[in-house]
Design a protein around this motif. Sequence first.
Motif, PDB file in Angstrom:
ATOM      1  N   ILE A 356      44.625  49.348  36.761  1.00  0.00           N
ATOM      2  CA  ILE A 356      43.386  50.093  37.014  1.00  0.00           C
ATOM      3  C   ILE A 356      42.968  50.871  35.765  1.00  0.00           C
ATOM      4  O   ILE A 356      41.786  50.885  35.384  1.00  0.00           O
ATOM      5  N   ASN A 357      43.946  51.512  35.120  1.00  0.00           N
ATOM      6  CA  ASN A 357      43.643  52.267  33.903  1.00  0.00           C
ATOM      7  C   ASN A 357      43.118  51.354  32.801  1.00  0.00           C
ATOM      8  O   ASN A 357      42.173  51.707  32.083  1.00  0.00           O
ATOM      9  N   ARG A 358      43.714  50.197  32.667  1.00  0.00           N
ATOM     10  CA  ARG A 358      43.284  49.246  31.640  1.00  0.00           C
ATOM     11  C   ARG A 358      41.881  48.720  31.933  1.00  0.00           C
ATOM     12  O   ARG A 358      41.069  48.526  31.027  1.00  0.00           O
ATOM     13  N   LEU A 359      41.569  48.537  33.212  1.00  0.00           N
ATOM     14  CA  LEU A 359      40.238  48.076  33.596  1.00  0.00           C
ATOM     15  C   LEU A 359      39.160  49.076  33.188  1.00  0.00           C
ATOM     16  O   LEU A 359      38.060  48.686  32.791  1.00  0.00           O
ATOM     17  N   ALA A 360      39.468  50.353  33.272  1.00  0.00           N
ATOM     18  CA  ALA A 360      38.510  51.376  32.856  1.00  0.00           C
ATOM     19  C   ALA A 360      38.210  51.261  31.366  1.00  0.00           C
ATOM     20  O   ALA A 360      37.059  51.416  30.930  1.00  0.00           O
ATOM     21  N   VAL A 361      39.242  50.957  30.583  1.00  0.00           N
ATOM     22  CA  VAL A 361      39.057  50.768  29.142  1.00  0.00           C
ATOM     23  C   VAL A 361      38.218  49.528  28.872  1.00  0.00           C
ATOM     24  O   VAL A 361      37.275  49.553  28.062  1.00  0.00           O
ATOM     25  N   LEU A 362      38.548  48.439  29.548  1.00  0.00           N
ATOM     26  CA  LEU A 362      37.811  47.183  29.356  1.00  0.00           C
ATOM     27  C   LEU A 362      36.345  47.358  29.742  1.00  0.00           C
ATOM     28  O   LEU A 362      35.450  46.839  29.052  1.00  0.00           O
ATOM     29  N   ARG A 363      36.099  48.071  30.831  1.00  0.00           N
ATOM     30  CA  ARG A 363      34.721  48.312  31.260  1.00  0.00           C
ATOM     31  C   ARG A 363      33.939  49.014  30.158  1.00  0.00           C
ATOM     32  O   ARG A 363      32.812  48.626  29.834  1.00  0.00           O
ATOM     33  N   SER A 364      34.531  50.047  29.579  1.00  0.00           N
ATOM     34  CA  SER A 364      33.863  50.783  28.512  1.00  0.00           C
ATOM     35  C   SER A 364      33.625  49.901  27.293  1.00  0.00           C
ATOM     36  O   SER A 364      32.571  49.996  26.644  1.00  0.00           O
ATOM     37  N   GLN A 365      34.581  49.042  26.988  1.00  0.00           N
ATOM     38  CA  GLN A 365      34.443  48.163  25.829  1.00  0.00           C
ATOM     39  C   GLN A 365      33.360  47.110  26.046  1.00  0.00           C
ATOM     40  O   GLN A 365      32.652  46.747  25.102  1.00  0.00           O
ATOM     41  N   ILE A 366      33.206  46.645  27.270  1.00  0.00           N
ATOM     42  CA  ILE A 366      32.139  45.684  27.569  1.00  0.00           C
ATOM     43  C   ILE A 366      30.783  46.369  27.450  1.00  0.00           C
ATOM     44  O   ILE A 366      29.836  45.837  26.857  1.00  0.00           O
ATOM     45  N   ILE A 367      30.677  47.571  27.997  1.00  0.00           N
ATOM     46  CA  ILE A 367      29.410  48.308  27.939  1.00  0.00           C
ATOM     47  C   ILE A 367      29.018  48.605  26.494  1.00  0.00           C
ATOM     48  O   ILE A 367      27.841  48.493  26.116  1.00  0.00           O
ATOM     49  N   SER A 368      29.992  48.964  25.685  1.00  0.00           N
ATOM     50  CA  SER A 368      29.704  49.312  24.287  1.00  0.00           C
ATOM     51  C   SER A 368      29.436  48.092  23.417  1.00  0.00           C
ATOM     52  O   SER A 368      28.884  48.222  22.320  1.00  0.00           O
ATOM     53  N   GLY A 369      29.838  46.921  23.907  1.00  0.00           N
ATOM     54  CA  GLY A 369      29.672  45.711  23.108  1.00  0.00           C
ATOM     55  C   GLY A 369      30.905  45.342  22.314  1.00  0.00           C
ATOM     56  O   GLY A 369      30.911  44.326  21.604  1.00  0.00           O
ATOM     57  N   ALA A 370      31.970  46.137  22.414  1.00  0.00           N
ATOM     58  CA  ALA A 370      33.207  45.821  21.701  1.00  0.00           C
ATOM     59  C   ALA A 370      33.830  44.529  22.222  1.00  0.00           C
ATOM     60  O   ALA A 370      34.466  43.786  21.469  1.00  0.00           O
ATOM     61  N   ILE A 371      33.648  44.279  23.507  1.00  0.00           N
ATOM     62  CA  ILE A 371      34.052  42.996  24.102  1.00  0.00           C
ATOM     63  C   ILE A 371      32.790  42.232  24.451  1.00  0.00           C
ATOM     64  O   ILE A 371      31.930  42.736  25.168  1.00  0.00           O
ATOM     65  N   LYS A 372      32.668  41.033  23.937  1.00  0.00           N
ATOM     66  CA  LYS A 372      31.535  40.158  24.241  1.00  0.00           C
ATOM     67  C   LYS A 372      31.985  39.162  25.301  1.00  0.00           C
ATOM     68  O   LYS A 372      32.794  38.280  25.032  1.00  0.00           O
TER      69      LYS A 372
END
Length: 377
Positions: A356-372
């Motif tokens: 769950i904690n990791r998902l919060a990080v991934l969500r933020s990275q997707i929103i910021s564009g760090a993860i495409k």
Amino acid sequence: MKKLVVLGVAVATALGLGLAQEIRVGMAFDAGGKNDRSFNQSTFEGAQRAAKELGVKVFDFEPGDPGQVGQGIRRFAEEGFDLIVGVGFANEPSITKNAQEFKDVKFAVIDSVPCEGKCPNAVGLVFREHEGSYLVGYIAGRMTNTGVVGFVGGMDIPLIHKFEQGYRAGAIAGMRERGISNPRVLINYVGNTPAAWNDPGKAKEIATAQAKQGADIIYAAAGASGLGVLDYVKQQKCLKQNELPSGVRFISNNGSNVPRYAAYNQSCPAATSRPMFMIGVDANQNYLGDTDNNPNTLNHVLTSMLKRVDVATYDVIKSVKDGTFKGGVREFGLNNNGVGFALDEYNKALIPQAVINRLAVLRSQIISGAIKVPDKR
């Protein structure tokens, strides 16, 4: 045609009762109908919420076959409804045609853009499904006990490829974080016509075939057909060690901390089997995985990818009610909570807090564009 006639009677009755001054909303549903426990039902729930909270009048049309959709939309337009919502991309041609003709009526389409976004009285409500699918894919990748997961799509079209590609990318990312060297995502579709949204028998066959290849978690993005995947997973309950295909073995025992229900224990020895899960779609389908009316025991829906068509529907109805409606396109993604994943009493014990904690990080990275996140094949 029967439902169209009934609709006409309902509208005529409404007019006769003097309701013409009230906001009237017509809903034209997609294949599978408003009780599909998924896409259509979620849309209907958004409209029902609007009826309750905003005082609008909601009428619906469920076509007997896809060829009748245009008739229902046109009937709503001819009766001068304030808003007509086409539920699903298949409604776009009819919505576009009627929006161009009935300029005093407002229109919306879910999953497509009418008039190429150029009609001031028509809006497209579209979603970044790949973003939410990445998150549930990551959950699958972190939770699989075999290193093999599955995807069952409804109609083989670019819209569902967004679900597929997001899920695949997330699942591979999750498995690679665990050091799984050969992560596998099995991908199959029910069909190439609108009938693919309402064929649970075919979806169940696909789920059976994927399980035989070692898939223990299957994401169903298939409308009412997805109920066939659910049916299979709940009947099968688990994968057994002696039935695993060559090259597949149990690599973990995720979910072992959740109490099993009695029928599971009878069918699935703890030492030599692992539970099977489905991932739901659109609406929160977690509750459908409960087999014994006890959310504290093992649930066979691991999570659900939430596509908030209920919120989008409510919002567009509200915009008509308060006079803020605008034509064009409205897009929903992680940044405005238009997509996400479901965590509730049915699955909170299944997914570790570290995930769950990791998902919060991934969500933020997707929103910021760090993860495409990929959305095309």
